[in-house]
Scaffold this active site. Sequence first.
Site: not given
Ligand SMILES: NC(=O)c1ccc[n+]([C@@H]2O[C@H](COP(=O)([O-])OP(=O)(O)OC[C@H]3O[C@@H](n4cnc5c(N)ncnc54)[C@H](OP(=O)(O)O)[C@@H]3O)[C@@H](O)[C@H]2O)c1
Length: 331
Positions: A53
């Site tokens: 990351y």
């Molecule tokens: N193992 C893996 O392959 C893998 C892959 C991906 C992630 N992860 C892990 O999982 C965690 C979470 O994944 P993710 O970031 O994809 O989760 P997610 O919650 O599906 O997406 C997060 C994104 O959605 C938007 N967001 C989040 N909360 C919000 C809200 N309350 N209101 C409006 N927009 C909101 C933001 O982006 P915008 O503001 O740009 O819209 C934020 O960056 C990562 O930090 C990481 O630790 C692991």
Amino acid sequence: MEYRRLGETGLMVSELCLGCMTFGREADEDRSKEIVGRFLEAGGNFVDTADVYANGVSEEITGRALKGVRDDVVLATKVRFPMGDGPNDVGLSRKHIMKGCEESLRRLGTDYIDLYQVHCWDEATPLEESLSALTDLVRSGKVRYIGVSNFTGWQLMRSLDVSEANGFERFVCLQPQYSLVERNIEREILPVCVEEGLGVIPWSPLGGGFLSGKYRRGEEPPQGSRISEAVESMEEYWDRRATERNWAALDVVGRISEETGKSYAQISLNWLLRQDGVTAPIIGARTLEQLEDNVGASGWELSEEQLDELSQASALEDVYPYRFIRNAQRV
Ligand SMILES: NC(=O)c1ccc[n+]([C@@H]2O[C@H](COP(=O)([O-])OP(=O)(O)OC[C@H]3O[C@@H](n4cnc5c(N)ncnc54)[C@H](OP(=O)(O)O)[C@@H]3O)[C@@H](O)[C@H]2O)c1
């Protein structure tokens, strides 16, 4: 916030895990530290990052943000993806796992990792080699538990068998993509976790933000949002999210939001928290407001009827061989 045991270990983790993927990317260091501070204040004790990351910067910021509270936190990171251009700077070889661990420890500013996860299957390395290296890390005290991310059902099951046959450490949890818009793990992968007692910590619990309510049918995605910038190889690519099935699920989230006064994100996360086998969704945020919203998914419960409505609206297609096998049990 409630705490749950991670799989069949004695380790207690908060029911929401904080993902640090935005740190050093969409969130600068000051904002990242505010996000961590607010998460800990809300009772969270489980934090997930990865070497890859922001090319190591997320781990560095996470380590500095946890200064002084490190031992109170369950700190998870990962190894597998490239951290350099050399042929051994990638994958799950003993050499790369050992080097990856040393470098993560240095960037995190700690002398142990609570949960060290392999980030994805590596077809080039025998499982015995990876699991033996991970076992050595646990026995040397540098790692407390090992976990896995992005494996299929047979890959996961074979890993558990290799550990058992060789006396290696066993994966204690899986980190898969899982949300109301991505439920495919329910076919083959989640049942392995439930049967084998692994914890499940879903990534992209909002489908990359799709389930936050800011995306609308018939409209372009808001500029600058994660999904508006996602390329086709990314799971949250717009065409993969903006399907009729997903809009229908989002309609139900919206209706329940009106009924309950809870936000779209809180409803989507609360549904996930209540799925069989799930330990702790990993919440992501680029702002303090998003973090605050997502933390509000804990501390209340959707009714059984609301859970059913969400499950039905987002249900997977009933396909072979699962349909055949289920029907055969009635014969
Ligand atoms: N193992 C893996 O392959 C893998 C892959 C991906 C992630 N992860 C892990 O999982 C965690 C979470 O994944 P993710 O970031 O994809 O989760 P997610 O919650 O599906 O997406 C997060 C994104 O959605 C938007 N967001 C989040 N909360 C919000 C809200 N309350 N209101 C409006 N927009 C909101 C933001 O982006 P915008 O503001 O740009 O819209 C934020 O960056 C990562 O930090 C990481 O630790 C692991």
